[in-house]
Design a protein around this motif. Structure first.
Motif, short mmCIF file in Angstrom:
data_model
loop_
_atom_site.label_atom_id
_atom_site.label_comp_id
_atom_site.label_asym_id
_atom_site.label_seq_id
_atom_site.Cartn_x
_atom_site.Cartn_y
_atom_site.Cartn_z
N PRO A 1 10.24 22.55 1.83
CA PRO A 1 9.57 21.55 2.67
C PRO A 1 8.77 20.56 1.83
O PRO A 1 8.19 20.94 0.83
CB PRO A 1 8.66 22.39 3.56
CG PRO A 1 8.51 23.70 2.90
CD PRO A 1 9.71 23.91 2.03
N SER A 2 8.77 19.30 2.30
CA SER A 2 8.19 18.25 1.47
C SER A 2 7.37 17.26 2.29
O SER A 2 7.76 16.87 3.39
CB SER A 2 9.33 17.49 0.76
OG SER A 2 8.86 16.30 0.20
N ASN A 3 6.25 16.87 1.73
CA ASN A 3 5.48 15.79 2.31
C ASN A 3 5.99 14.50 1.68
O ASN A 3 5.51 14.05 0.64
CB ASN A 3 3.99 15.99 2.00
CG ASN A 3 3.14 14.89 2.60
OD1 ASN A 3 3.67 13.89 3.11
ND2 ASN A 3 1.84 15.06 2.55
N VAL A 4 6.98 13.90 2.31
CA VAL A 4 7.64 12.73 1.70
C VAL A 4 6.72 11.52 1.62
O VAL A 4 7.01 10.57 0.91
CB VAL A 4 8.94 12.33 2.47
CG1 VAL A 4 10.03 13.35 2.21
CG2 VAL A 4 8.67 12.16 3.95
N SER A 5 5.61 11.57 2.34
CA SER A 5 4.68 10.44 2.28
C SER A 5 3.89 10.45 0.98
O SER A 5 3.24 9.48 0.63
CB SER A 5 3.69 10.51 3.46
OG SER A 5 4.41 10.61 4.66
N LYS A 6 3.92 11.58 0.28
CA LYS A 6 3.19 11.67 -0.98
C LYS A 6 4.07 12.20 -2.11
O LYS A 6 3.87 13.32 -2.61
CB LYS A 6 1.97 12.60 -0.81
CG LYS A 6 0.95 12.00 0.15
CD LYS A 6 -0.36 12.78 0.18
CE LYS A 6 -1.36 12.07 1.08
NZ LYS A 6 -2.53 12.92 1.39
N PRO A 7 5.03 11.39 -2.53
CA PRO A 7 5.94 11.84 -3.60
C PRO A 7 5.17 12.09 -4.89
O PRO A 7 4.23 11.35 -5.22
CB PRO A 7 6.91 10.67 -3.74
CG PRO A 7 6.18 9.48 -3.20
CD PRO A 7 5.32 10.01 -2.11
N LEU B 1 8.11 2.37 1.33
CA LEU B 1 7.81 1.87 -0.02
C LEU B 1 6.34 1.46 -0.13
O LEU B 1 5.72 1.60 -1.19
CB LEU B 1 8.75 0.70 -0.35
CG LEU B 1 10.20 1.14 -0.60
CD1 LEU B 1 11.16 -0.05 -0.53
CD2 LEU B 1 10.33 1.84 -1.97
N ILE B 2 5.74 0.98 0.99
CA ILE B 2 4.31 0.66 0.98
C ILE B 2 3.49 1.94 0.78
O ILE B 2 2.56 1.98 -0.04
CB ILE B 2 3.93 -0.05 2.31
CG1 ILE B 2 4.49 -1.48 2.31
CG2 ILE B 2 2.41 -0.08 2.48
CD1 ILE B 2 4.30 -2.24 3.62
N SER B 3 3.87 3.01 1.48
CA SER B 3 3.18 4.29 1.27
C SER B 3 3.32 4.75 -0.17
O SER B 3 2.34 5.18 -0.80
CB SER B 3 3.77 5.38 2.18
OG SER B 3 3.40 5.17 3.51
N ALA B 4 4.51 4.65 -0.69
CA ALA B 4 4.77 5.13 -2.05
C ALA B 4 4.04 4.28 -3.07
O ALA B 4 3.58 4.77 -4.10
CB ALA B 4 6.27 5.12 -2.32
N LYS B 5 3.93 2.99 -2.80
CA LYS B 5 3.25 2.09 -3.75
C LYS B 5 1.81 2.54 -3.95
O LYS B 5 1.28 2.56 -5.05
CB LYS B 5 3.31 0.66 -3.21
CG LYS B 5 2.87 -0.38 -4.20
CD LYS B 5 1.44 -0.79 -3.98
CE LYS B 5 0.97 -1.80 -5.02
NZ LYS B 5 -0.42 -2.18 -4.80
N LYS B 6 1.20 2.92 -2.86
CA LYS B 6 -0.21 3.36 -2.94
C LYS B 6 -0.33 4.58 -3.87
O LYS B 6 -1.24 4.68 -4.68
CB LYS B 6 -0.70 3.70 -1.54
CG LYS B 6 -2.18 3.96 -1.48
CD LYS B 6 -2.61 4.34 -0.07
CE LYS B 6 -4.04 4.85 -0.08
NZ LYS B 6 -4.44 5.36 1.23
N ILE B 7 0.61 5.52 -3.71
CA ILE B 7 0.60 6.73 -4.54
C ILE B 7 0.92 6.39 -5.99
O ILE B 7 0.28 6.89 -6.93
CB ILE B 7 1.66 7.74 -4.04
CG1 ILE B 7 1.53 7.99 -2.54
CG2 ILE B 7 1.63 9.02 -4.86
CD1 ILE B 7 0.38 8.84 -2.14
N ALA B 8 1.90 5.53 -6.16
CA ALA B 8 2.43 5.29 -7.51
C ALA B 8 1.46 4.47 -8.37
O ALA B 8 1.44 4.62 -9.60
CB ALA B 8 3.77 4.56 -7.40
N PHE B 9 0.69 3.63 -7.73
CA PHE B 9 -0.28 2.80 -8.48
C PHE B 9 -1.67 3.12 -7.94
O PHE B 9 -2.32 2.28 -7.35
CB PHE B 9 0.04 1.31 -8.29
CG PHE B 9 1.36 0.89 -8.85
CD1 PHE B 9 1.50 0.50 -10.18
CD2 PHE B 9 2.50 0.88 -8.05
CE1 PHE B 9 2.73 0.10 -10.68
CE2 PHE B 9 3.73 0.49 -8.55
CZ PHE B 9 3.85 0.10 -9.87
#
Lengths: 310, 310
Positions: free
Chosen positions: B91-97, B296-304
């Motif tokens: 199981p994965s929280n895909v909102s927080k890769p 991608l907006i959610s991921a951008k926050k995590i990634a940067f």
């Protein structure tokens, strides 16, 4: 070509399919004197090119002194073939085809008869060529009741009652195997030149448990190979097992509690028999070449009734 | 290209799949300023060619005065892509890769992050790109529990519990449609340019009754057209109905008694919704472009993370 005395030949039998033409010279005892194969299948031949291809392949078997009977089954009798032989309807006595057609030929040394296929109205289905193989099987097994399986590009499942074809069902199993292995994502994953019998049986088991998951199990082959770093790639046996397992299950209505014969090319027929064994069911393999020749011998008698050959 | 003030751009979002590259310039409000599409999918790109294709497509959006964040999902993160972003497990929280990778770039104007895909061990399955669409859907529907269907070449069925991806199942439905319509006997029969919604629904009904007969029903399309002299050829709707009907049924475990959302290209997503309606089940279509951008907006926050953009 072999040196054959054309006087020993009773007639020429032929199976002219979409991709191949096979002919057998048959003697008065019904034995095969010689067999030849050509890749000039129906799809390769121009509308007016059938006669010359046939004559070229049989030139040395013909005589100027009499007319050689030629009996042909297969797709050559379809709309796009040499001459259309209309379908006969099930239930059908395939041993006694009625709608045989005789294309006009320029060469006086041959007389050609083309055999009809079979059609079924509910549900809609057709065959061309397999009806003659069934007739050949029935020549050796008159009054048979049971299930015949004729695997191939378009696998036929056939219910026979007392020697009559009652009903049949086609599946595109072989065609599916071909296009998946050539054009799908599986070509990146499967080792197309290898075979692993255990993988075949495992795949039969897998699809038999969940026949609704065929399209998912096909992707799973790819996913497995991405996730599990094994030395060897999965072989074509996996794809074959899923498709044949699904095919067998889809025809349960035809084979359940019935004697089963598989008429097919040896390797493929044995795979179907293996898939049945897996279900603890016996299926007997019957040589399909022999069935074709026997069927054409039966048809020859009908098509040239004035001849006494039987 | 449009005349865009690069100062208004907060970051560049991209979905780089096997056959296409799509990018969106996103402003500080999370709105799309412009969208561009290229056919330079992953399969068309040399191993060292990714950066230059990206820069060429976004040249006028970049600035010499600061570094533009670029967040990419899709097959570009696979082994054969720009840089491998390892799969995360369900199981994965895909909102927080977590397993985001950052390929080194020569151009000082960009900073690139590639998002990981998802893997499942039992049964084996993988996805790349869809996890970001799921994340985007969840941004609008936090704590969702239910079934997501993402139709396409490889359709994904996803079980979500409280905003976590618990389990998924892929089927090769779209790929099967493509290869059957291009390479199988059906290309001789189906009118590939037409559509008949009633034929679609009839085919869904037919396969839903007998999911074990998929390979037979595919041949039956051909047989019908040989036997019944209708004016019009059957349309692609027949093939689509059989495959989508089978696909929906195969995922019953995922959608039964659960809220269902379909995230896909509009026409295709609506067909899945139609197939569900046929079973008297509601499925809601969610715009997949919007889902991708939101993910991608959610991921951008995590990634940067140092950036304050949210």
């Amino acid at each position: 070509m072999e040196n054959i005395d054309s006087e020993t030949i009773s007639f020429i039998a032929a199976d002219w399919g979409t991709t191949n033409l096979r002919i057998w010279a048959i003697d008065v005892n019904g034995d095969v004197i010689c067999k030849r194969t050509s890749d000039q299948g129906m799809s390769m031949v121009e509308p007016d090119g059938f006669e010359s291809i046939l004559v070229k392949l049989t030139e040395d078997l013909l005589s100027n002194n009499w007319v050689m009977p030629v009996v042909i089954c297969g797709m050559v009798g379809s709309k796009n073939g040499w001459m259309e032989a209309p379908y006969e309807s099930v239930p059908s006595n395939v041993s006694k085809p009625k709608r045989i057609v005789s294309p006009k030929t320029k060469d006086p040394r041959i007389s050609v008869k083309i055999l009809p296929g079979l059609k079924q109205r509910f549900p809609e289905d057709v065959m061309r060529g397999e009806e003659t193989q069934i007739s050949g099987f029935l020549r050796n097994n008159p009054n048979f009741s049971g299930c015949l399986c004729l695997p191939g590009t378009h696998t036929k499942w056939v219910a026979v009652e007392n020697g009559l074809v009652e009903r049949f069902q086609t599946s595109i199993t072989g065609e599916m195997y071909n296009i998946l292995s050539r054009y799908s994502i599986l070509q990146l994953t499967l080792d197309m030149k290898s075979w692993d019998q255990q993988e075949f049986l495992d795949s039969v088991q897998e699809i038999t448990k969940s026949p609704d998951l065929l399209l998912s199990m096909l992707f799973r082959i790819r996913a497995k190979s991405l996730l599990i770093a094994t030395v060897a790639s999965p072989t074509t046996a996996v794809l074959s097992g899923l498709l044949i397992g699904y095919d067998v299950l889809s025809a349960k209505y035809f084979w359940q509690n019935r004697p089963i014969y598989v008429l097919g090319e040896e390797k493929l027929a044995n795979l179907y028999a293996d898939a049945f064994s897996f279900q603890k069911i016996d299926a007997t393999v019957f040589n399909v070449d022999q069935a074709t020749v026997l069927g054409l011998i039966s048809a020859k008698k009908i098509a040239f009734e004035l001849n006494t050959y039987s």
